[in-house]
Design an enzyme around this catalytic site. Structure first.
Site, PDB file in Angstrom:
ATOM      1  N   LYS A 111       0.864  -1.182   0.000  1.00  0.00           N
ATOM      2  CA  LYS A 111       0.000   0.000   0.000  1.00  0.00           C
ATOM      3  C   LYS A 111       0.902   1.232   0.000  1.00  0.00           C
ATOM      4  CE  LYS A 111      -3.926   1.964   2.594  1.00  0.00           C
ATOM      5  NZ  LYS A 111      -4.844   1.755   3.732  1.00  0.00           N
TER       6      LYS A 111
ATOM      7  N   SER B  84      -9.670   1.868   2.941  1.00  0.00           N
ATOM      8  CA  SER B  84      -8.779   2.605   2.067  1.00  0.00           C
ATOM      9  C   SER B  84      -7.752   1.752   1.331  1.00  0.00           C
ATOM     10  CB  SER B  84      -8.037   3.662   2.879  1.00  0.00           C
ATOM     11  OG  SER B  84      -7.190   3.039   3.832  1.00  0.00           O
TER      12      SER B  84
ATOM     13  N   SER C 269      -9.889  -0.494   7.128  1.00  0.00           N
ATOM     14  CA  SER C 269      -9.305  -0.301   5.796  1.00  0.00           C
ATOM     15  C   SER C 269      -8.636  -1.531   5.193  1.00  0.00           C
ATOM     16  CB  SER C 269      -8.294   0.849   5.820  1.00  0.00           C
ATOM     17  OG  SER C 269      -8.964   2.083   5.822  1.00  0.00           O
TER      18      SER C 269
END
Ligand SMILES: [Zn+2]
Lengths: 474, 472
Positions: free
Chosen positions: A61, A136, A160
């Site tokens: 990420k 996210s 997330s």
């Protein structure tokens, strides 16, 4: 021919081990898949073209700092920022010889539940490109679901990892707070942020968690794992006490299709030998969301203060006045959601309001922790849907922040309590994956892996998105 | 009406740990800009603080030396504000749960002692340093450009806040000196104002003598020496009294002194109501200093300088000012005590150490007290030059007092007599003139005799001998 859509990380490691495949070939296969499918999905912000290790590749990420590789946390304010150091989880991946495939898309500073808040355009759901992958960590979840990475790291503050894993039909672990280092993770809300794995199987999750977990001298909030990570083997659940918190399973807004799939999974747990009963988490669910939306923005308002244009990232030029430069830079660099949360958080911390907002939220957080602790005297694992809904359409909630915030209503309570949570796919609703949330007591990741693995086998969920099933191999 | 000044201090002291407070960059002064930095002290995304254990111990030590209670649980807070020298947009500091609080420091005075309450002593990180290039000197407004040197950023900094228990400029100066001495003697800081490793702000108000009200106070900043501070405080006290006596009201404001032009009037600024949005630093766990550690540190605390001054007065019968001067450093105080215990009279030892010895600039810590005691004991017997020479050499390694006292120093009358005779015989005219009344010539004869002995005669013995001969 490498079928990246179906190949698990564990299988890939075995192929490398047996020298049936070289690391370069494996890395290249994923880059080919990315070339073929990521134009549509936009799971990656950038890829690393040459493998720098001889193990299984991993996607990170984009809030995980990687030395020499641009890291933006999905924000334009960090466009062009190249960290001079590696996050501890990146270091640990390197030490385990995982090669970096690239950096995945995310909601700006991890603030969001759809990846639409990325400063660099949204990611789309591999099951239906008109829908969001969740967020996210939407880029990481979409990459794994679409065979663009065997596994990936995400981060979870309010849900997330768990929520995008659910919406993309993959497995995601949010570890116990303090088991994985946050050093080098672009901070959103420090007391909640945790890095965790997203993969196709529970065993892959356990393998990646084993690589990244453990005390880090650079993060004083980390601890030594009380027990080593075990790869789950057993396929029964005898002797296991499963709680089904009513409030998490009957909350307003849970789609009937989601309830149906989750109920089937709960029934399956009973068939596998678990002792299943209903229980209650009244205050955690009632107050969780509002508590979270005070604590997380408060910490964020402070964590995001460093983006001022002085040392790195974006600087909007002004007439030389320092204050004007700050204002311009932050105005230009942050999207709406970070601005919204900075204002909310600064307000919650301001003199005269602190006690009523931030102070009160901390008290409620303690209450939520105690309520969970009490349940875990009677149960080993709690089950609920991960997300009230399946993947929603792009743009459906962008105009309504509160509707977006409700995406995390089921994941937030246990996050506030610092507990580990695993999301595994448990079926389809309207052709889209439904996630089952497993919540464990502190440091009980092994229990989650065991239950998740048994259910995963019994559910036999085909994690390849239906629309990609034919053209899997590249 | 008579007025009483009410003065409180806020002091910042750099700890001289090897590395910074929350990263492992080495501390250094006077290096090229930005040569002691890392991602942590530059506030890069993702970095986290790791507290310096030594700095925590030293703060506890200071707290103990100031008679503070050491908290069982202390926490770091974030103090949020924007400034270019603050890379994270917040300073990691302490707020309502500091490491040390409720202490007091004894400040002996010539007439009355002051017991100064210590509200708190806490640990934080220092900011970096803004360097203003071009534009008006030293001020951020109107500066051409602002550059930032992050070498200082993250230096461990202890903040000490006193109660407003000081009642004269002189008392405030004395407090600062004692506090400075305390940290230097603890070995935790250089506390040098020139280096910026000791800084302080002063709160000043006045009230009618005998009342215990607290009136509006002003804050004095930027003072670069204790003496300057004392003058600044006195001026501010006089100004406030003047305002009240003219029927006016003192306004709350901050007075910035220009260190280069201490006669210029201070720059004034309205108190800006800053909201720092303090909240507990979520990146750090609470500090819980173990009791055993605190007790071990307590044993390492030396006698506080204030108490030592008091003891010198009573134990050695010294005047306050002498006791204060002798306690200007622990090395001097120790040397004094050792010289006295070697048998030297307390008054005499104090006189020599404060005057002749002080003038030599010899480092007291380097001196062998027993040898020095011999020199001081002989001060009446040996020539002044030789005495001073001995003092000047007293810090040299292997210093031997005997070399200056015994060997070659002629004190025996029998040895000197022939020399005196010879000098008188060779200067018949001067002898006649002396006997005719030119008594001033005595010095001339002494000089001649001393030259004969190569300066190795006791001048008093020579004097006496000459007088006996000449006056016979
Ligand atoms: Zn540093």
């Amino acid at each position: 021919m490498i079928d990246t859509l179906r190949l698990t990380a564990e299988e890939a490691a075995a192929l490398l081990e047996r020298r049936e495949l070289s690391a370069a070939e494996l890395h290249a296969a994923y880059l080919d898949a990315i070339r073929a499918r990521d134009g549509e999905l936009h799971a990656y912000l950038r890829t690393v073209d040459e493998p720098d290790a001889d193990g299984v590749p991993v996607a990170l990420k984009d809030l995980i700092c990687t030395r020499g590789v641009e890291t933006t946390a999905g924000s334009r304010i960090l466009a062009g920022y190249v960290p001079p150091y590696d996050a501890t989880v990146a270091t640990r991946c390197r030490a385990a010889r995982l090669s970096f495939l690239g950096k995945t898309n995310m909601d700006e500073f991890a603030m969001g539940s759809s990846t639409e808040n990325s400063g660099f355009g949204p990611t789309r759901n591999p099951w239906d490109p008109d829908r969001v992958p969740g967020g996210s960590s939407g880029g990481s979840a979409a990459a794994v679901a679409a065979g663009l990475a065997p596994w990936a790291l995400g981060s979870d503050t309010g849900g997330s990892i768990k929520q995008p894993a659910a919406l993309c039909g993959v497995v995601g672990l949010r570890p116990t707070y303090g088991t994985v280092s946050r050093y080098g993770i672009v901070a959103f809300a420090s007391s909640l942020d945790q890095i965790g794995p997203i993969a196709k199987t529970v065993r892959d999750c356990a393998l990646l968690y084993r690589i990244i977990a453990g005390r880090d001298p650079c993060d004083t909030t980390t601890v030594d794992l009380p027990e080593s990570v075990e790869l789950p083997e057993t396929e029964h659940l005898r002797g296991l006490r499963v709680g089904v918190p009513r409030e998490l399973n009957e909350a307003e807004g849970i789609e009937p299709g989601v309830t149906e799939a989750v109920n089937r999974a709960v029934e399956l747990a009973r068939e596998l030998g678990a002792d299943v009963s209903e229980c209650e988490l009244p205050r955690s669910v009632e107050y969780g969301l509002s508590c979270y939306y005070l604590i997380a923005p408060a910490e964020a308002s402070s964590n995001l203060a460093r983006y001022d244009g002085v040392r790195y990232g974006l600087r909007s030029e002004t007439n030389g006045d320092t204050r004007a430069m700050y204002e311009r830079t932050r105005h230009d660099g942050f999207g709406d959601e970070p601005k919204r949360r900075i204002m909310l958080g600064a307000y919650a911390l301001s003199a005269g309001y602190y006690e009523a907002f931030y102070g009160q939220a901390q008290k409620v957080r303690t209450l939520i922790r105690r309520e969970h602790d009490a349940l875990f005297e009677r149960f080993d694992v709690l089950l609920s849907p991960t997300s009230p809904t399946v993947a929603f359409r792009l743009g459906e909630r962008t105009e309504n922040p509160l509707a977006m915030y409700l995406s995390d209503v089921l994941t937030i309570p246990s996050n506030l309590a610092g507990l580990p949570g695993l999301s595994i796919p448990c079926g389809l609703s309207e052709g889209l994956p439904v996630g089952l949330q497993l919540i464990g007591r502190q440091f009980a990741e092994n229990a989650l892996f065991r239950v998740g693995h048994a259910l995963e086998r019994a559910l036999a969920f085909g994690y390849v998105p239906s629309r990609l099933r034919d053209g899997g191999a590249v | 009406m008579s007025w009483q000044p009410v003065i409180g201090l806020e002091i910042h002291i750099h700890l001289k740990t090897r590395t910074k407070m929350f990263c492992r960059c080495e501390l250094a002064y006077g290096l090229d800009a930005n040569t002691r930095t890392c991602p942590i002290c530059l506030g890069h995304p993702g970095t986290l603080p790791v507290p310096n254990a030594r700095a925590i111990e030293w703060t506890i030590k200071l707290g103990l030396a100031l008679g503070c209670e050491i908290a069982d649980r202390a926490i770091f807070h974030r103090k949020n504000y924007f400034y270019p020298d603050l890379p994270k947009g917040y300073q990691i500091s302490q707020y309502d749960e500091p490491l040390c609080r409720h202490g007091r420091l004894l400040v002996p005075g010539p007439e009355v002692d002051a017991e100064v309450g210590i509200v708190r002593a806490h640990l934080e990180e220092d900011a970096a340093k803004n360097v203003h290039v071009g534009g008006a000197a030293g001020r951020i407004h109107g500066a051409g450009r602002t550059l930032v040197d992050f070498n200082r950023g993250g230096t461990p900094l202890v903040e000490i806040v006193t109660r407003p228990d000081l009642h004269s400029a002189d008392e405030a100066r004395r407090f600062l000196q004692l506090l400075r001495q305390t940290v230097v003697e603890l070995g935790i800081s250089d506390a040098e104002m020139e280096k910026g490793s000791l800084r302080f702000d002063v709160n000043v108000s006045v009230r009618p003598a005998g009342s215990d009200e607290l009136r509006t106070r002003t804050e004095l900043k930027n003072m670069n020496s204790f003496a300057f501070a004392a003058r600044g405080i006195q001026r501010e006290v006089d100004r406030q009294i003047g305002i009240y006596e003219a029927g006016g009201e003192v306004e709350q404001e901050t007075l910035h002194f220009d260190p280069d032009h201490e006669l210029a009037p201070p720059l004034r600024s309205k108190e800006e109501a800053q909201d720092y949005r303090y909240f507990p630093e979520p990146d750090l766990v609470p500090l819980a200093p173990p009791r055993q550690l605190v007790e071990r540190l307590r044993k390492e605390i030396p006698e506080p300088p204030g108490a030592r001054i008091r003891r010198f007065e009573s134990q050695y019968g010294l005047r306050f000012y002498d006791a204060e001067v002798l306690n200007g450093s622990v090395a001097l105080a120790e040397l004094y005590e050792r010289v006295v215990s070697a048998g030297v009279d307390a008054k005499a030892a104090s006189n020599v150490l404060m005057n002749e010895f002080a003038r030599t600039g010899v480092e007291p810590g380097a001196v062998d007290a027993v040898e020095l005691a011999k020199v001081i004991e002989a001060r009446a017997r040996i020539p002044r030059d030789r005495f001073n020479e001995a003092l000047a050499g007293s810090g040299d390694p292997g210093f031997d007092a005997e070399r200056y006292l015994g060997d070659g120093l002629v004190v025996e009358t029998s040895e000197l007599e022939p020399l005196v005779e010879r000098v008188l015989a060779a200067n018949e005219k001067e002898v006649a003139a002396y006997r005719a009344g030119k008594r001033g010539l005595l010095g001339f004869f002494v000089g001649q005799v001393m030259r004969e002995t190569g300066g190795n005669a006791d001048a008093r013995v020579v004097n006496e001998l000459l007088r006996t001969k000449l006056d016979a």
